[in-house]
Design an enzyme around this catalytic site. Structure first.
Site, mmCIF file in Angstrom:
data_model
loop_
_atom_site.group_PDB
_atom_site.id
_atom_site.type_symbol
_atom_site.label_atom_id
_atom_site.label_comp_id
_atom_site.label_asym_id
_atom_site.label_seq_id
_atom_site.Cartn_x
_atom_site.Cartn_y
_atom_site.Cartn_z
ATOM 1 N N THR A 182 0.920 -1.118 -0.034
ATOM 2 C CA THR A 182 0.148 0.000 -0.091
ATOM 3 C C THR A 182 1.057 1.305 0.083
ATOM 4 O O THR A 182 2.003 1.078 0.258
ATOM 5 C CB THR A 182 -0.882 0.074 1.340
ATOM 6 N N GLU A 329 -5.749 -3.024 -1.477
ATOM 7 C CA GLU A 329 -6.282 -4.412 -0.791
ATOM 8 C C GLU A 329 -7.182 -5.189 -1.516
ATOM 9 O O GLU A 329 -7.741 -6.048 -0.970
ATOM 10 C CB GLU A 329 -6.754 -3.747 0.435
ATOM 11 N N LYS A 438 -12.832 18.330 10.668
ATOM 12 C CA LYS A 438 -13.834 18.445 11.701
ATOM 13 C C LYS A 438 -13.714 19.760 12.329
ATOM 14 O O LYS A 438 -12.762 20.233 12.973
ATOM 15 C CB LYS A 438 -13.690 17.561 12.722
ATOM 16 N N TRP A 443 -18.421 17.692 10.431
ATOM 17 C CA TRP A 443 -17.605 17.338 9.355
ATOM 18 C C TRP A 443 -17.968 18.121 8.086
ATOM 19 O O TRP A 443 -18.775 18.352 7.573
ATOM 20 C CB TRP A 443 -18.123 15.729 8.869
HETATM 21 P P1 AMP Z 1 -4.398 2.660 -3.129
HETATM 22 O O1 AMP Z 1 -4.608 1.577 -2.359
HETATM 23 O O2 AMP Z 1 -3.343 3.423 -3.434
HETATM 24 O O3 AMP Z 1 -4.969 2.365 -4.540
HETATM 25 O O4 AMP Z 1 -5.418 3.727 -2.566
HETATM 26 C C1 AMP Z 1 -6.959 3.482 -2.352
HETATM 27 C C2 AMP Z 1 -7.630 4.670 -1.726
HETATM 28 O O5 AMP Z 1 -7.408 5.713 -2.782
HETATM 29 C C3 AMP Z 1 -8.821 4.561 -1.418
HETATM 30 O O6 AMP Z 1 -9.195 3.889 -0.197
HETATM 31 C C4 AMP Z 1 -9.553 5.900 -1.700
HETATM 32 O O7 AMP Z 1 -9.325 6.940 -0.559
HETATM 33 C C5 AMP Z 1 -8.827 6.394 -2.720
HETATM 34 N N1 AMP Z 1 -9.648 6.183 -3.938
HETATM 35 C C6 AMP Z 1 -9.422 5.427 -4.901
HETATM 36 N N2 AMP Z 1 -10.197 5.562 -6.014
HETATM 37 C C7 AMP Z 1 -10.959 6.687 -5.647
HETATM 38 C C8 AMP Z 1 -11.909 7.456 -6.115
HETATM 39 N N3 AMP Z 1 -12.286 7.010 -7.433
HETATM 40 N N4 AMP Z 1 -12.710 8.443 -5.717
HETATM 41 C C9 AMP Z 1 -12.004 8.869 -4.518
HETATM 42 N N5 AMP Z 1 -11.034 8.258 -3.990
HETATM 43 C C10 AMP Z 1 -10.418 7.134 -4.448
#
Ligand code: AMP
Length: 548
Positions: A182, A329, A438, A443
């Site tokens: 991640t 994940e 916040k 929020w």
């Molecule tokens: P990653 O594991 O680097 O792909 O990050 C995942 C995170 O990216 C998610 O939990 C979201 O917070 C954010 N994310 C992924 N796709 C989107 C989307 N279409 N809109 C908003 N946030 C997103």
């Protein structure tokens, strides 16, 4: 229970590789090399070269379950690693080339990488952590047309010496195939270990017309890096269907990408919003410069796609943007924002709101959102809570077992995204839980404010983050990048937002900058903004000046 009489046939990447040779040998793979020339291969080459790679790695002592890392851009050799390594029963571990060497050292050690395959152009980065990988046995250099440094193993030389047939082992579909970490901005990165089964099921569902819609006649350009959550599975979806693949290599500036899209007649491209913001800006400057008439879908995910961008692509350039949400994940696809048939009659504005949501889950992904007390919340489109998901391509634990608190006792994964879900199952992210603002106990959604700011004609990019405030605890602060030659005042932006939001939502300060800091996967890095500009508010009022 009556047992079925159907075959127990494993879902493995090996099948895709053999299918590439038998069914789709002529499908094409185009790679843009460091010098910008294009190199062309076929799926028959992919299968042959993946077998050679598997033979070469076997000779080097790589065994079933061993981790073989890649530190590479998107190109055909990276694709060979995506297939050859899992098919031999080993695990391909994609290292993120935008991380700090200390993080890479941590990740490579945590993953116990035995071999690293590295692009020659990335050797200076690799040199900064190579000696710290205690499990490392071999380094293989992808030299392209340059010389391989003396004493190093050369990818092409290894392949040239290797047999082009490999006795692939019979694998269980539950075996590990790929390891991705991640890109979290807090704490150590965590390893997510995909199985053959999770990759295959994800690819099959991802190709669905209602998902990313990938077919044999598509020409797919993954702009999303192959080190980011398996490039969203696009390479596996392509090989499943026999679609043509176009890899941009390291040339990721908007003009280079547009040139390649037009030249190779790309139909589907996928990347994070920051990439598409740059592309839209370029198209706006020179609408006729590129013939993008073949482009059918531009998949945007990884961070929220502003509605103004989705709308701008459709209205000004007749290009269809599909917004999708996912996570490392979960292999990573979770939801896709397509307007379902029973909503087709909605007004244009309502349809845009649906397309700008994160979408509804693809088959086999289940979603729910929960409140602070852990209780599930109603799907009313208003109540905010943390999103949880489960499904056959969602992690059940991290590699190494850190972060156990992200997995609930009743079998769900806590995403850390704060969302609403409406009666039709459309999910909307209002914030990442760590980015939530916040203010006086209320929020404020940074995503909503960013989307509105990015709809201002002078604004190229906007990121809203929590500024520290003595009275309200936190107040919104907006980081703004203006389009070339544009100027605005704080008052202009406040007036633009004022018509849509309650007064207490409006940012207390606007900070103008040349570029918003980004994470290793191209998302806005709000922790850095907070670190550098979190104290811009003095005595609860803004201390920044506007720029004209
Ligand atoms: P990653 O594991 O680097 O792909 O990050 C995942 C995170 O990216 C998610 O939990 C979201 O917070 C954010 N994310 C992924 N796709 C989107 C989307 N279409 N809109 C908003 N946030 C997103």
């Amino acid at each position: 229970m009556l047992p079925s009489r159907m075959m127990d046939f494993p879902l493995t990447i090996t099948h895709l590789l053999e299918r590439a040779r038998e069914i789709h040998p002529k499908s094409e793979i185009v790679s843009r090399m460091p010098d910008k020339t294009l190199r062309r291969h076929t799926y028959a080459d992919l299968e042959r070269r993946a077998a050679k790679l598997a033979n070469a790695l076997t000779k080097l002592g790589v065994q079933r379950g061993d981790r073989v890392a890649t530190l590479a851009w998107n190109h055909h050799r990276h694709l060979e690693a995506y297939f050859g390594i899992p098919a031999m029963g080993a695990v391909v571990h994609t290292l993120n080339l935008r991380l700090h060497p200390n993080e890479l050292a941590y990740i490579a050690n945590h993953g116990e990488d035995k071999v690293v395959i590295v692009d020659r152009s990335l050797l200076p980065l690799f040199a900064k952590f190579r000696d710290r990988i205690s499990t490392l046995r071999h380094v293989i250099i992808i030299a392209d047309d340059g010389p391989t440094p003396a004493g190093e193993l050369d990818y092409e030389a290894l392949l040239a010496d290797a047999r082009d047939e490999y006795e692939y082992p019979a694998l269980a579909e539950t075996e590990a195939s790929m390891l991705c970490y991640t890109s979290g901005t807090t704490g150590n990165p965590k390893g997510v270990l995909y199985s053959h089964r999770s990759i295959i099921l994800h690819a099959l569902v991802g190709t669905m017309r209602d998902a990313l819609s990938v077919g044999n006649d598509d020409i797919i350009m993954p702009v999303v890096p192959m080190f980011h959550a398996s490039a969203w599975g696009l390479p596996y979806m392509a090989v499943t269907t026999g679609a043509k693949l176009v890899f941009p290599g390291s040339h990721l500036d908007p003009v280079s990408l547009l040139d390649l899209m037009a030249q190779e007649r790309v139909t589907i491209a996928g990347g994070v919003p920051t990439i598409w913001i740059g592309i839209l800006n370029e198209l706006d400057k020179a609408p006729k410069r590129w013939d993008l008439s073949t482009v059918r879908t531009m998949v945007i995910g990884g961070a929220a796609a502003p509605p103004s961008m989705i709308d701008g692509f459709s209205k000004r350039h007749n290009l269809d943007v599909i917004h999708a949400w996912g996570m490392t994940e979960m292999n990573p696809l979770g939801t896709v924002a397509r307007v379902r048939h029973h909503l087709a009659g909605k007004s244009e504005e309502e349809r845009l709101a649906i397309r700008a949501s994160q979408g509804y889950p693809v088959p086999f992904v289940e979603q729910r959102h929960v409140g602070a007390d852990g209780k599930t919340l109603p799907w009313d489109g208003e109540t905010m809570g943390e999103l949880e998901v489960r499904g056959p391509w969602v992690a059940v634990s991290y590699f190494g077992d850190e972060g156990a608190d992200r997995f609930t006792k009743d079998g769900w994964f806590k995403t850390g995204d704060v969302v609403t879900i409406d009666a039709d199952g459309y999910m909307r992210i209002t914030d990442r839980s760590k980015d939530v603002i916040k203010s006086g106990g209320e929020w404020i959604s940074s995503v909503d404010l960013e989307n509105a700011l990015m709809s201002h004609p002078s604004v190229l990019e906007a990121a809203v983050f929590a500024g520290r405030d003595p009275k309200w605890d936190e107040r919104p602060v907006a980081a703004i990048v203006l389009k070339e030659g544009e100027s605005v005042t704080d008052g202009d932006l406040a007036a633009h937002l004022g018509t849509r939001f309650a007064k207490f939502w409006l940012p207390d300060a606007y900070v103008y900058m040349a570029q918003i800091p980004r994470t290793s996967t191209g998302k806005f890095l709000k922790s850095k903004l907070r670190e550098e500009h979190g104290d811009v508010l003095v005595n609860g009022t803004k201390a920044s000046s506007s720029k004209g």
